[in-house]
Every structure is written in C-alpha cells, then in structure tokens.
Write an enzyme that holds these catalytic residues in place. Structure first.
Site, PDB file in Angstrom:
ATOM      1  N   HIS A   6       1.903  14.410   0.674  1.00 55.45           N
ATOM      2  CA  HIS A   6       1.045  15.560   0.353  1.00 55.45           C
ATOM      3  C   HIS A   6       1.869  16.839   0.319  1.00 55.45           C
ATOM      4  O   HIS A   6       2.843  16.981   1.068  1.00 55.45           O
ATOM      5  CB  HIS A   6      -0.081  15.699   1.383  1.00 55.45           C
ATOM      6  N   ASN A  13      -5.006   5.569  -7.099  1.00 52.95           N
ATOM      7  CA  ASN A  13      -5.663   6.893  -7.058  1.00 52.95           C
ATOM      8  C   ASN A  13      -4.751   8.007  -7.565  1.00 52.95           C
ATOM      9  O   ASN A  13      -4.509   9.005  -6.885  1.00 52.95           O
ATOM     10  CB  ASN A  13      -6.213   7.205  -5.653  1.00 52.95           C
ATOM     11  N   HIS A  23       0.834  -1.213   0.000  1.00 49.00           N
ATOM     12  CA  HIS A  23       0.000   0.000   0.000  1.00 49.00           C
ATOM     13  C   HIS A  23       0.870   1.264   0.000  1.00 49.00           C
ATOM     14  O   HIS A  23       1.224   1.806   1.048  1.00 49.00           O
ATOM     15  CB  HIS A  23      -0.892  -0.031   1.246  1.00 49.00           C
ATOM     16  N   ASP A  30       0.748   2.614   3.705  1.00 52.07           N
ATOM     17  CA  ASP A  30      -0.178   3.670   3.270  1.00 52.07           C
ATOM     18  C   ASP A  30       0.581   5.002   3.130  1.00 52.07           C
ATOM     19  O   ASP A  30       0.062   6.076   3.452  1.00 52.07           O
ATOM     20  CB  ASP A  30      -1.381   3.807   4.212  1.00 52.07           C
ATOM     21  N   PRO A  47      -6.010  13.995   3.982  1.00 48.28           N
ATOM     22  CA  PRO A  47      -5.549  12.945   4.892  1.00 48.28           C
ATOM     23  C   PRO A  47      -4.372  12.188   4.287  1.00 48.28           C
ATOM     24  O   PRO A  47      -4.298  12.023   3.076  1.00 48.28           O
ATOM     25  CB  PRO A  47      -6.779  12.037   5.001  1.00 48.28           C
ATOM     26  N   ASN A  82      -6.655   8.847   6.862  1.00 51.48           N
ATOM     27  CA  ASN A  82      -7.838   8.029   6.601  1.00 51.48           C
ATOM     28  C   ASN A  82      -7.414   6.574   6.542  1.00 51.48           C
ATOM     29  O   ASN A  82      -6.603   6.226   5.682  1.00 51.48           O
ATOM     30  CB  ASN A  82      -8.450   8.463   5.258  1.00 51.48           C
ATOM     31  N   LEU A 122       2.342   6.629  -4.863  1.00 53.58           N
ATOM     32  CA  LEU A 122       3.519   7.228  -5.511  1.00 53.58           C
ATOM     33  C   LEU A 122       3.183   8.510  -6.275  1.00 53.58           C
ATOM     34  O   LEU A 122       4.086   9.205  -6.731  1.00 53.58           O
ATOM     35  CB  LEU A 122       4.199   6.212  -6.428  1.00 53.58           C
ATOM     36  N   ARG A 123       1.896   8.785  -6.424  1.00 53.78           N
ATOM     37  CA  ARG A 123       1.441  10.091  -6.975  1.00 53.78           C
ATOM     38  C   ARG A 123       1.784  10.355  -8.439  1.00 53.78           C
ATOM     39  O   ARG A 123       1.492  11.439  -8.941  1.00 53.78           O
ATOM     40  CB  ARG A 123       1.963  11.264  -6.134  1.00 53.78           C
ATOM     41  N   ASP A 169      -8.641   2.248  -3.359  1.00 53.51           N
ATOM     42  CA  ASP A 169      -8.205   2.899  -2.118  1.00 53.51           C
ATOM     43  C   ASP A 169      -8.337   4.424  -2.150  1.00 53.51           C
ATOM     44  O   ASP A 169      -7.995   5.072  -3.135  1.00 53.51           O
ATOM     45  CB  ASP A 169      -6.764   2.536  -1.781  1.00 53.51           C
TER      46      ASP A 169
HETATM   47  N1  LIG Z   1      -4.773   7.213   3.573  1.00 55.07           N
HETATM   48  C1  LIG Z   1      -4.908   8.506   3.425  1.00 55.07           C
HETATM   49  O1  LIG Z   1      -5.114   9.199   4.424  1.00 55.07           O
HETATM   50  N2  LIG Z   1      -4.832   9.097   2.230  1.00 55.07           N
HETATM   51  C2  LIG Z   1      -4.784   8.435   0.967  1.00 55.07           C
HETATM   52  C3  LIG Z   1      -6.103   8.075   0.425  1.00 55.07           C
HETATM   53  C4  LIG Z   1      -7.173   7.887   1.431  1.00 55.07           C
HETATM   54  O2  LIG Z   1      -7.323   6.783   1.931  1.00 55.07           O
HETATM   55  O3  LIG Z   1      -7.883   8.859   1.704  1.00 55.07           O
HETATM   56  C5  LIG Z   1      -4.119   9.340  -0.055  1.00 55.07           C
HETATM   57  O4  LIG Z   1      -4.041   8.962  -1.227  1.00 55.07           O
HETATM   58  O5  LIG Z   1      -3.650  10.419   0.344  1.00 55.07           O
END
Ligand SMILES: NC(=O)N[C@@H](CC(=O)O)C(=O)O
Length: 429
Positions: free
Chosen positions: A307, A90, A56, A303, A321, A276, A59-60, A150
C-alpha cells in the site's frame, strides 16, 4: 547455465551433499562432485528446500503501479525464495477476463524472476453479482486454475455453489475470502477486549467461521474444491477439522502475520498493523500454529498487500488493510514454527512449497529434491539473524508490520528452472 551447490543439507537433514544443477534440473546429488564448468556456490551449513509457492500475492498491476508492479513484486518474491506466485485478481481493471489474465501472465514471463500465475475473479468486477467467464480464463494462455474474489467474499450462496461446480469441471479451485459482510460493517479490529479498550469497532471471529462452515457444506454438496484464504480464528480451525474428517474437498492457508502477531500490537494505533482479516488473539495464534503443524491448515500464503504511504500513514479507520509479506515469510515461519519445534525444515517445504503447488495443480513446483527434478530451489541460511527494514525491500511499498524486528533464518539464493534469480540479497537477471 549450471551450478554446483557444495556441502548443502537437503531439507536440513543428514550429511552435507553436493547438488549439481544443469539444464534446468537437478542433474546429480552426491559427494565430492566434479564442478566441471559449473558455477560453484559454497552452501556449507545451508538448507536446501524446493522453491516456495505463494497462493496469495497482490502485485497491484494493472492499476496501482505506484505501490507494486509485476517486476518489483517478482523481485521481492525471488528474494524471498519464491519460484511461483499467484497474483490476486483485485487489480484495476479486475482480472476477470481473458485479456487481463493473459496480460498478467505475459508480464510475469517477460520479467522472468518467478512464475506469475494470475488468479481469475470469481464474479464480474468482484461485485458478487454474476459469475465471471471462468472457463475462458481457464482455457486462456494463462491457464487459470485458481479463482478468487479476494478482498471480497463471494457472499451469494447460489453463486458460490455454481463456482464450486465449475471448479470441478475446470479442475480448478475456488479461493474464498471468508467474511460475512453483514457482520463486519464498519469493523476495524478483532472483536474482543483489545478492540473495546481501543475504541475500535469489532470484527467478530464468527464472520469468518460462518462463511467457512457454509462453504465447506457447499463444497461437500457439489464435490467442488474450496480453498480458504487467510484463516485467522480458532473456530475456523475447528470447522476445517470437521469438514476434512468428512471428506470435503477443502484446503486452507494461514499468513505469516497471523502466525506471529496479535491484536495487542494495535495499541500503537499504527495502521501498518491493519489487515483483513484482522490480527486476532494469542489463543488464535497458538491454534493456527498447531493447525499448520498438524496439516489441518495446509500451507502458508503471504497475502502480500503493498500500500502507498498515503493509504497507511493516516487515521486508523481510513487506512487500507494489508501488509507486505514476500521477503519476510520464510523468516517468520522459521521464528514461529521451526524455532518452536512445531515444524522441521521438511515441514517447511511441505507448507511453503509442496502443498501450495498441489493445491494449485502446478506439476513442476514443490517437487522432491531428487535427481531429474526441476531445479526450482530455495537455499536458506538457518543461522542468519537479520533486522527487518521495509525501505530495503524490492517492493515499492514499505508497509511491513515487522519493521525493526530481528528475525531468524534468511533466503540466500533462489533458482528458477536452474537459473539463479536471487543471490545474497540481490536480484539476478
Ligand atoms: N488482505 C488485506 O488486508 N488486503 C488486501 C485485500 C483484502 O483482503 O482486503 C489488499 O488487496 O490490500
């Protein structure tokens, strides 16, 4: 390339041995091995583990290369001891077609620091309306075996049923972001005393548990394979225990931050702690640690969610998140699971490497430390102590919730098929 690790402890156990890596595999394990022309690494007092596998990772790329790229995320992964990561779907565009998953796969190979496996979206555009072309992605060059929306829950039970049916046919797994959206409208923090005190809208545990229970029933009914992303509550652990006891095809992951942090840290209102699913209570943290030790929760997944500053340095409710995780995962697991004696290093190998590799069906990862096995390896200094500084990470973003924290144990070297990808805090190659 060949290397000789001198005086290392396999899984942190027994007497020190020498490990000769040659031609991509563990060629010999013994004592006083002749180095020949191999690069000698002094590994005395270090613990050798199979390279970590992260089911999980965000990598954006494509879409948000200002926060992370496949290159910077791969570097962070290598420094964190990872030899394979699963890049979540995503992105922008969403990884819901052959074109996008093959792009991610090829970029990962071109960077070459870690095997980057694209996760395919379950539904077109993550919209939850129509199944994506799972078969085409599975048969593509990327060989997608993990599908997930996800960030969004596959909410429609019929779509989830169909996805689980496909998982059987494709020998794949559906990784669900378990969040009943009707129960989390406007939610900002774990529903409970802390959220009430801080005036933040509550995010109830049952929003996760209700979907996990439903999906376990669907997995049992279809015979498909379900993987539950980022388990965060005691009730989810109870549901998983029940589902596994009745032979459901279900596995689950927990993040390092849910093993360490509680909603008490929200008192600062610093959005670096917004994630999240949300940080829960100390009761949940203890239940998650126990479930990981017992195997009810199968593995650790980061995860890793980079950001941009503008999406984090703002008011709580408008912040995105997510938290960084790749370069701190091993240390947080050492702190929460090894120092507490809930896991030994062999257990760490199980939850960070062997089980995730099995869940995703990777034949050459998470293998035993034995002669003839692929040299996908993480070398750990169990006695290190270090202070987390987000600005020093290989990631573009710096949103670590562990900033300034002193943590135990550190990855000192990572090898991918016998090639050193990271050594003493520096990326190689
Ligand atoms: N886990 C997170 O808090 N963020 C995830 C996606 C998501 O689950 O909101 C993200 O892509 O930033």
């Amino acid at each position: 390339m060949s290397a000789l690790l001198r005086g290392v402890l396999l899984y942190g156990e027994g007497e020190p041995v020498d490990v000769l890596v040659d031609d991509g595999v563990i060629a010999r394990i013994g004592t006083d091995l002749d180095a020949g022309g191999a690069e000698v690494v002094d590994a005395r007092g270090k613990v050798l583990l199979p390279g970590f596998v992260d089911l999980h990772t965000h990598l954006r790329e494509p879409g948000r290369e200002d926060t992370e790229t496949i290159a910077t995320g791969s570097a962070a992964a290598a420094l964190g001891g990872y030899t394979a990561v699963f890049a979540m779907a995503n992105t922008d565009p969403v990884a819901d077609t052959q074109l996008v998953v093959e792009h991610v796969w090829r970029q990962g190979q071109a960077v070459g620091l870690v095997d980057v496996h694209p996760v395919g979206a379950v539904t077109v555009g993550l919209k939850g309306e129509k199944l994506a072309e799972l078969g085409t992605m599975a048969r593509s060059a990327a060989g997608v075996r993990v599908f997930s929306d996800d960030g969004h829950c596959v909410h429609d039970p019929l779509l989830m049923r169909r996805a689980l049916e496909y998982s059987k046919a494709l020998d794949a797994v559906i990784a669900q972001h378990a969040e009943e959206p009707e129960l989390t409208v406007g939610a900002q923090a774990n529903e409970g005393e802390v959220a009430s005190r801080l005036g933040l809208a509550g995010w109830p545990a049952v929003a996760e548990e209700a979907i996990v229970a439903r999906d376990c029933l669907l997995a049992k009914h279809t015979g498909g394979r379900l993987h539950v992303c980022h388990v965060s509550t005691t009730g989810t652990v109870d549901v998983l225990r029940w589902a596994k006891a009745r032979g459901t095809g279900v596995s689950a992951e927990v993040t390092p931050h849910h093993l360490l942090l509680t909603d008490e840290v929200l008192a600062s209102y610093d959005p670096v702690n917004k994630v999240n699913p949300p940080l829960r209570t100390s009761v949940d943290v203890q239940a998650l640690r126990a479930a990981l030790a017992e195997g009810i929760v199968d593995c650790v997944a980061t995860d890793h969610a980079p950001h941009a500053p503008q999406d984090k340095d703002c008011e709580w409710s408008s912040a995105r998140p997510g938290m960084l995780g790749l370069q701190t995962a091993l240390s947080v697991v050492a702190h929460t699971m090894v120092a507490t004696e809930l896991l030994d290093w062999r257990g760490v190998a199980r939850v960070m490497s062997e089980r995730p590799a099995q869940i995703a069906g990777l034949p050459d990862q998470g293998r035993p430390l034995a002669e003839g096995e692929p040299a996908n390896l993480a070398l750990v200094d169990p006695d290190a102590r270090w202070t987390v500084r987000g600005s020093e990470f290989a990631s573009i973003a710096a949103n670590t919730p562990f900033e300034g924290m002193e943590l135990p144990a550190r990855v000192v070297m990572t090898m991918l098929r016998g090639r050193i990808t990271a050594h003493e805090g520096k990326v190689c190659g």
